[in-house]
Design a protein around this motif. Sequence first.
Motif, PDB file in Angstrom:
ATOM      1  N   LEU B   9       0.846  -1.203   0.000  1.00 37.12           N
ATOM      2  CA  LEU B   9       0.000   0.000   0.000  1.00 37.12           C
ATOM      3  C   LEU B   9       0.878   1.249   0.000  1.00 37.12           C
ATOM      4  O   LEU B   9       0.663   2.169  -0.793  1.00 37.12           O
ATOM      5  N   ILE B  10       1.862   1.276   0.888  1.00 38.39           N
ATOM      6  CA  ILE B  10       2.724   2.446   0.993  1.00 38.39           C
ATOM      7  C   ILE B  10       3.473   2.685  -0.322  1.00 38.39           C
ATOM      8  O   ILE B  10       3.526   3.824  -0.820  1.00 38.39           O
ATOM      9  N   GLN B  11       4.030   1.625  -0.874  1.00 41.85           N
ATOM     10  CA  GLN B  11       4.793   1.773  -2.119  1.00 41.85           C
ATOM     11  C   GLN B  11       3.915   2.298  -3.253  1.00 41.85           C
ATOM     12  O   GLN B  11       4.285   3.226  -3.980  1.00 41.85           O
ATOM     13  N   LYS B  12       2.729   1.708  -3.390  1.00 40.05           N
ATOM     14  CA  LYS B  12       1.836   2.135  -4.476  1.00 40.05           C
ATOM     15  C   LYS B  12       1.312   3.551  -4.238  1.00 40.05           C
ATOM     16  O   LYS B  12       1.195   4.344  -5.180  1.00 40.05           O
ATOM     17  N   ALA B  13       0.976   3.848  -2.991  1.00 39.29           N
ATOM     18  CA  ALA B  13       0.486   5.199  -2.668  1.00 39.29           C
ATOM     19  C   ALA B  13       1.581   6.240  -2.925  1.00 39.29           C
ATOM     20  O   ALA B  13       1.306   7.340  -3.408  1.00 39.29           O
ATOM     21  N   LEU B  14       2.812   5.861  -2.603  1.00 40.90           N
ATOM     22  CA  LEU B  14       3.961   6.751  -2.856  1.00 40.90           C
ATOM     23  C   LEU B  14       4.007   7.154  -4.318  1.00 40.90           C
ATOM     24  O   LEU B  14       4.152   8.338  -4.646  1.00 40.90           O
ATOM     25  N   ASN B  15       3.890   6.164  -5.201  1.00 45.15           N
ATOM     26  CA  ASN B  15       3.949   6.436  -6.632  1.00 45.15           C
ATOM     27  C   ASN B  15       2.838   7.380  -7.083  1.00 45.15           C
ATOM     28  O   ASN B  15       3.064   8.272  -7.913  1.00 45.15           O
ATOM     29  N   ILE B  16       1.662   7.192  -6.525  1.00 50.71           N
ATOM     30  CA  ILE B  16       0.525   8.031  -6.915  1.00 50.71           C
ATOM     31  C   ILE B  16       0.687   9.467  -6.397  1.00 50.71           C
ATOM     32  O   ILE B  16       0.495  10.434  -7.138  1.00 50.71           O
ATOM     33  N   GLY B  35      -5.808  -1.310  -5.721  1.00 48.73           N
ATOM     34  CA  GLY B  35      -6.565  -2.540  -5.557  1.00 48.73           C
ATOM     35  C   GLY B  35      -6.701  -2.945  -4.097  1.00 48.73           C
ATOM     36  O   GLY B  35      -7.088  -4.065  -3.780  1.00 48.73           O
ATOM     37  N   ILE B  36      -6.370  -2.038  -3.200  1.00 47.32           N
ATOM     38  CA  ILE B  36      -6.480  -2.326  -1.772  1.00 47.32           C
ATOM     39  C   ILE B  36      -7.705  -1.580  -1.230  1.00 47.32           C
ATOM     40  O   ILE B  36      -7.899  -0.409  -1.523  1.00 47.32           O
ATOM     41  N   SER B  37      -8.506  -2.270  -0.446  1.00 51.04           N
ATOM     42  CA  SER B  37      -9.770  -1.666  -0.040  1.00 51.04           C
ATOM     43  C   SER B  37      -9.590  -0.571   1.000  1.00 51.04           C
ATOM     44  O   SER B  37      -8.611  -0.546   1.746  1.00 51.04           O
ATOM     45  N   LYS B  38     -10.575   0.301   1.060  1.00 53.73           N
ATOM     46  CA  LYS B  38     -10.517   1.406   2.003  1.00 53.73           C
ATOM     47  C   LYS B  38     -10.497   0.905   3.437  1.00 53.73           C
ATOM     48  O   LYS B  38      -9.795   1.467   4.288  1.00 53.73           O
ATOM     49  N   THR B  39     -11.239  -0.142   3.690  1.00 53.98           N
ATOM     50  CA  THR B  39     -11.251  -0.707   5.040  1.00 53.98           C
ATOM     51  C   THR B  39      -9.847  -1.143   5.462  1.00 53.98           C
ATOM     52  O   THR B  39      -9.414  -0.885   6.588  1.00 53.98           O
ATOM     53  N   SER B  40      -9.144  -1.788   4.542  1.00 53.57           N
ATOM     54  CA  SER B  40      -7.779  -2.208   4.843  1.00 53.57           C
ATOM     55  C   SER B  40      -6.867  -1.017   5.105  1.00 53.57           C
ATOM     56  O   SER B  40      -6.053  -1.026   6.021  1.00 53.57           O
ATOM     57  N   THR B  47      -5.281   8.153   9.457  1.00 57.35           N
ATOM     58  CA  THR B  47      -5.718   9.236   8.569  1.00 57.35           C
ATOM     59  C   THR B  47      -4.912   9.219   7.277  1.00 57.35           C
ATOM     60  O   THR B  47      -3.877   8.559   7.177  1.00 57.35           O
ATOM     61  N   LYS B  48      -5.394   9.960   6.303  1.00 48.89           N
ATOM     62  CA  LYS B  48      -4.675  10.140   5.035  1.00 48.89           C
ATOM     63  C   LYS B  48      -3.297  10.743   5.287  1.00 48.89           C
ATOM     64  O   LYS B  48      -2.304  10.340   4.677  1.00 48.89           O
ATOM     65  N   ASP B  49      -3.227  11.720   6.183  1.00 48.15           N
ATOM     66  CA  ASP B  49      -1.947  12.349   6.505  1.00 48.15           C
ATOM     67  C   ASP B  49      -0.938  11.317   7.018  1.00 48.15           C
ATOM     68  O   ASP B  49       0.249  11.382   6.710  1.00 48.15           O
ATOM     69  N   ASP B  50      -1.414  10.368   7.806  1.00 44.71           N
ATOM     70  CA  ASP B  50      -0.523   9.312   8.297  1.00 44.71           C
ATOM     71  C   ASP B  50       0.022   8.483   7.147  1.00 44.71           C
ATOM     72  O   ASP B  50       1.186   8.064   7.159  1.00 44.71           O
ATOM     73  N   LEU B  51      -0.826   8.213   6.167  1.00 42.39           N
ATOM     74  CA  LEU B  51      -0.377   7.465   4.989  1.00 42.39           C
ATOM     75  C   LEU B  51       0.674   8.263   4.227  1.00 42.39           C
ATOM     76  O   LEU B  51       1.687   7.727   3.790  1.00 42.39           O
ATOM     77  N   ILE B  52       0.431   9.571   4.086  1.00 44.49           N
ATOM     78  CA  ILE B  52       1.391  10.439   3.400  1.00 44.49           C
ATOM     79  C   ILE B  52       2.747  10.393   4.101  1.00 44.49           C
ATOM     80  O   ILE B  52       3.801  10.264   3.464  1.00 44.49           O
ATOM     81  N   ILE B  53       2.714  10.500   5.414  1.00 42.71           N
ATOM     82  CA  ILE B  53       3.965  10.461   6.178  1.00 42.71           C
ATOM     83  C   ILE B  53       4.700   9.141   5.959  1.00 42.71           C
ATOM     84  O   ILE B  53       5.922   9.110   5.781  1.00 42.71           O
TER      85      ILE B  53
END
Lengths: 187, 187
Positions: B9-16, B35-40, B47-53
């Motif tokens: 998730l982190i790797q793919k989100a990074l690219n986006i 392809g990863i669900s929101k629940t996951s 939060t989204k900010d945590d994912l960004i970090i």
Amino acid sequence: MSASKRDELIQKALNIFYRDGFHATGMDKIVKETGISKTSMYKHFRTKDDLIIATLRLRDELFRNQIFRRVEELGKTPKDQLLALFDVLDEWINGVEFNGCMFIKASGEYPLHSSPIHATAAEHKKLFLGFMLDIATQAGAKNPNELAEQLLLLKEGAIVTAHIRGPEGVIAPARAAAALLIDAQID
Amino acid sequence: MSASKRDELIQKALNIFYRDGFHATGMDKIVKETGISKTSMYKHFRTKDDLIIATLRLRDELFRNQIFRRVEELGKTPKDQLLALFDVLDEWINGVEFNGCMFIKASGEYPLHSSPIHATAAEHKKLFLGFMLDIATQAGAKNPNELAEQLLLLKEGAIVTAHIRGPEGVIAPARAAAALLIDAQID
DNA sequence: ACATACATGTACCGATCAGTACATCTTAAC
DNA sequence: GTTAAGATGTACTGATCGGTACATGTATGT
């Protein structure tokens, strides 16, 4: 909409975009903070992107005029002016409203080169390089293209670093590097 | 969520985020493209900010490791490695996926120094400066702090300029400037 | 077969988004 | 008083936003 109202809108919108970012600033926030109605805004700007481009163009004009004027005040000769750029940057990055380079932010938020917003940011950089090139040529640099480019890179690096880390310890090494590069090309 | 799913998730989100920007990328887009669900996602990131970090931290790790490795491959001595940095930058900015510096973009979109995202970007820059300082010290620079800072400023300027204008004509003057600065401090 | 852990899918919440429509207000010129 | 120009205010459209809730599916171990 009168020209003065349009200019007021652009100036105020510029400040908001510069402070908060482009995507993070909605049209309703601009309405609220400028006191100009949405109907008026859409009388002069077909889209939000058009308003952004207008703010970038105004910023380009104000920025280059300000830097040009200040550099001429601080530097007596073209050679001195090249170095004076870093003193002007020092004033700017230590100012309370410093928030990085609006064009770098714009191209960061609109990364595609085909984006008119990105293109406007690129245009600003091109104009600024031309500005540096003029002074480097007047100063009699051996390779004015190279020197102008190098000073521009140092400038961009200083601005970005001051924005991310804070202004401390940024201009002194930049200015020292610039002095060395200038002395290497100009007697 | 398994560790491997989280890393994916982190790797793919990074690219986006790197390609499209942070505010311009919604969670639904990330769901669709990973392809990863929101629940996951919300199982691992509050939060989204945590994912960004998390993406910035991964980027920092990958980036510094890659640069460090490449610089060691291209430069035999610490002095050579300082200059080799610009060859590595040349490879990067001419790559098809080059889209500027993710940390500069992050701090542009999250300008407040109190923002954890901005702070993470600043942390990366601090670590990278330390990396440069180590090499400059090993190379026997007269003033390693200054030299490291100057080379970092040139690097940042080169990256930003390549992103706004395109890569042409960026690294050559940066590298030449770096060579001059390095020779001025190291025999 | 059942229980458990891990994951997906998607509707939903309240809010915000860019942009449109239109009623209404204000000012100025004649 | 009338007309015209400039402007405001705000409801509205369809879409997207971050985050939540919950039903359902899948894989694994016993």
